[in-house]
Design an enzyme around this catalytic site. Structure first.
Site, PDB file in Angstrom:
ATOM      1  N   TYR A 141       0.817  -1.216   0.000  1.00 29.18           N
ATOM      2  CA  TYR A 141       0.000   0.000   0.000  1.00 29.18           C
ATOM      3  C   TYR A 141       0.851   1.265   0.000  1.00 29.18           C
ATOM      4  O   TYR A 141       0.429   2.297  -0.515  1.00 29.18           O
ATOM      5  CB  TYR A 141      -0.898   0.031   1.242  1.00 29.18           C
ATOM      6  CG  TYR A 141      -2.094  -0.874   1.165  1.00 29.18           C
ATOM      7  CD1 TYR A 141      -1.958  -2.249   1.180  1.00 29.18           C
ATOM      8  CD2 TYR A 141      -3.376  -0.345   1.088  1.00 29.18           C
ATOM      9  CE1 TYR A 141      -3.063  -3.080   1.125  1.00 29.18           C
ATOM     10  CE2 TYR A 141      -4.486  -1.165   1.036  1.00 29.18           C
ATOM     11  CZ  TYR A 141      -4.332  -2.533   1.057  1.00 29.18           C
ATOM     12  OH  TYR A 141      -5.432  -3.347   1.000  1.00 29.18           O
ATOM     13  N   LYS A 189       4.316 -15.202   3.078  1.00 29.70           N
ATOM     14  CA  LYS A 189       4.574 -15.961   1.848  1.00 29.70           C
ATOM     15  C   LYS A 189       6.092 -16.146   1.768  1.00 29.70           C
ATOM     16  O   LYS A 189       6.755 -15.788   0.780  1.00 29.70           O
ATOM     17  CB  LYS A 189       4.008 -15.177   0.647  1.00 29.70           C
ATOM     18  CG  LYS A 189       4.009 -15.926  -0.671  1.00 29.70           C
ATOM     19  CD  LYS A 189       2.976 -17.040  -0.753  1.00 29.70           C
ATOM     20  CE  LYS A 189       3.168 -17.830  -2.044  1.00 29.70           C
ATOM     21  NZ  LYS A 189       2.358 -19.044  -2.096  1.00 29.70           N
ATOM     22  N   ASP A 221      -1.601 -18.638   1.277  1.00 29.25           N
ATOM     23  CA  ASP A 221      -2.522 -19.418   0.425  1.00 29.25           C
ATOM     24  C   ASP A 221      -3.171 -20.546   1.230  1.00 29.25           C
ATOM     25  O   ASP A 221      -4.392 -20.737   1.208  1.00 29.25           O
ATOM     26  CB  ASP A 221      -1.815 -19.940  -0.846  1.00 29.25           C
ATOM     27  CG  ASP A 221      -0.460 -20.583  -0.580  1.00 29.25           C
ATOM     28  OD1 ASP A 221       0.015 -20.544   0.572  1.00 29.25           O
ATOM     29  OD2 ASP A 221       0.130 -21.139  -1.539  1.00 29.25           O
ATOM     30  N   ASP A 245      -5.916  -7.577   4.583  1.00 25.05           N
ATOM     31  CA  ASP A 245      -7.104  -7.046   3.902  1.00 25.05           C
ATOM     32  C   ASP A 245      -7.930  -8.206   3.344  1.00 25.05           C
ATOM     33  O   ASP A 245      -9.144  -8.289   3.541  1.00 25.05           O
ATOM     34  CB  ASP A 245      -6.650  -6.109   2.773  1.00 25.05           C
ATOM     35  CG  ASP A 245      -7.813  -5.529   2.002  1.00 25.05           C
ATOM     36  OD1 ASP A 245      -8.812  -5.145   2.636  1.00 25.05           O
ATOM     37  OD2 ASP A 245      -7.736  -5.469   0.750  1.00 25.05           O
ATOM     38  N   ASP A 249     -11.687  -9.939   4.965  1.00 29.45           N
ATOM     39  CA  ASP A 249     -12.959 -10.038   4.224  1.00 29.45           C
ATOM     40  C   ASP A 249     -13.421 -11.498   4.160  1.00 29.45           C
ATOM     41  O   ASP A 249     -14.612 -11.795   4.285  1.00 29.45           O
ATOM     42  CB  ASP A 249     -12.809  -9.526   2.783  1.00 29.45           C
ATOM     43  CG  ASP A 249     -13.240  -8.069   2.622  1.00 29.45           C
ATOM     44  OD1 ASP A 249     -12.951  -7.266   3.539  1.00 29.45           O
ATOM     45  OD2 ASP A 249     -13.851  -7.736   1.591  1.00 29.45           O
TER      46      ASP A 249
END
Ligand code: NAD
Ligand code: IPM
Ligand code: MN
Length: 366
Positions: A141, A189, A221, A245, A249
């Site tokens: 970001y 990751k 993942d 983020d 959700d």
């Protein structure tokens, strides 16, 4: 107690849900004799249209001068062709950066009353209670360089973290885990990215300061799958900005709706409170929005910015009670779940106010 709150309602369903959250705050404050100084300023698309900027200077200075900022949501389809730095979302990112909070707490609590409203089987989600700690000021970001070079037909963003940025958010995650079930799952990751290797090494190092807390690592993942298969396995989930983020959700599936999720951002000059969901242009202006995520966000303001634990817990208990009584907004009224009373945004807000009032009056007289 006096608390100065700036409300930046934003776009789409932002004003609809923040109105209900503010009304609950006013009710609770009046009952407890607390003074709330609440004012409102523009942010996002509405500010682009009326002020020419997604974060007007007046909004920023009012935010910096508050004890807490409550944000609705920003964004709208009419701004989709703008570059990232001109969009409504840029106003939110500038506000986050100016307020300085780097630890975004996103609790995903599966109310058992909503088990039937989730597409997951009740026995999978029953008892799920996860606290995502999302790093909010680093990663893709904010990393430089970033550019869309049209001539070259190439674009890039930078996922960057410093050790210090990881240490400070990791400490918050471990401290919060100490008050919960004493487990931190760090998500990265590290099988592919150097930035994740720094993340993993640093979190492992911070863990030594908290010997009573168990640390485990997961790749993002696999974590996306584990969250749906065994959400009860997780206590505090610590992760970087973009992964947080996405996973937060996803946890809307565990709670029955994205509209149930609150958040609080701490660690900076002024705490920022926002429900996890966005401006939901598909349902805006129709009275269909679920205000409970925003109302639970109001509860977090009282907990983290005012130390009013009784009042904060009363709001959460009132939300549970209203769900127990079968009241639902349309996002929660799935076709297979019969026997619910479906309410509009404002009627749901009124139900929570009525319920929290009865609860606090009873506490006061007992
Ligand atoms: P969204 O969260 O707005 O909506 C996703 C889906 O969930 C939609 O179907 C929507 O109707 C539903 N939904 C969301 N909140 C709900 C609620 N409270 N009650 C009932 N249903 C709800 O995400 P999106 O559609 O991908 O994004 C729309 C806009 O919102 C975009 O401009 C995006 O950038 C912005 N956004 C802003 C924030 C924020 O300001 N904090 C957060 C996320 C997205
Ligand atoms: C969120 C939103 C924001 C984010 C956007 C609107 C900038 O999706 O708060 O989850 O990505 O942080
Ligand atoms: Mn998001």
């Amino acid at each position: 107690m006096k608390l100065k709150i700036l409300v930046t309602a934003g776009d789409g369903i932002g004003p609809e849900v923040t109105n209900e959250a503010v009304a609950v705050l006013r009710e609770v404050a009046a009952l407890g004799g607390h003074t709330l100084d609440i004012s409102a300023k523009r942010i996002g698309g509405v500010a682009i249209v009326l002020d020419g900027s997604p974060l007007p200077a007046e909004t920023l200075s009012a935010a910096l001068d508050s004890d807490a900022v409550l944000l609705g949501a920003v964004g709208g389809n009419e701004f989709n062709s703008l570059p990232p730095d001109k969009r409504p979302e840029a106003g939110l990112l500038q506000l986050r950066s100016a307020l300085g909070g780097f630890a975004n707490l996103r609790p995903a609590f599966a109310f058992k009353e909503l088990a039937v409203n989730s597409p997951l089987r009740p026995e999978i989600i029953d008892g799920a209670d996860i606290l995502f700690v999302r790093e909010l000021l680093g990663g893709l970001y904010f990393g430089q360089p970033r550019e869309w070079n049209r001539a070259k037909g190439e674009a890039w963003n930078t996922m960057r973290y410093t050790r210090e940025e990881v240490v400070r958010v990791a400490r918050i995650a471990f401290q919060l885990a100490q008050k919960r079930r004493k487990k931190v799952t760090s998500v990265d990751k590290a099988n592919v990215l150097e930035v994740s290797q720094l993340w993993r090494a640093t979190v492992t190092e911070v863990a030594t300061e908290f010997p009573d807390v168990t640390l485990e690592h997961q790749y993002v993942d696999a974590m996306a799958m584990h969250l749906m298969n065994q959400p009860r396995n997780y206590d505090v989930v610590l992760t970087e900005n973009l992964f947080g983020d996405i996973l937060s959700d996803e946890s809307g599936v565990i709670t029955g709706s994205l509209g149930m999720l609150p958040s609080a951002t701490i660690g900076g000059k002024v705490n920022l409170y926002e429900p996890v969901h966005g401006s939901a242009p598909d349902i805006a202006g129709k009275g269909l929005a679920n205000p409970l995520g925003a109302i639970l966000t109001a509860a977090l303001i009282l907990r983290h910015s005012a130390n009013l634990e009784t009042e904060s817990a009363a709001i959460e208990a009132a939300v549970r009670k209203v769900l127990e009584q079968g009241f639902r907004t349309p996002d929660l009224a799935r076709a297979n779940a019969q026997g619910f009373s479906v309410l509009s945004t404002t009627d749901m807000g009124a139900k929570v106010r009525e319920t929290v009032k009865a609860m606090l009056v009873n506490v006061g007289t007992s």
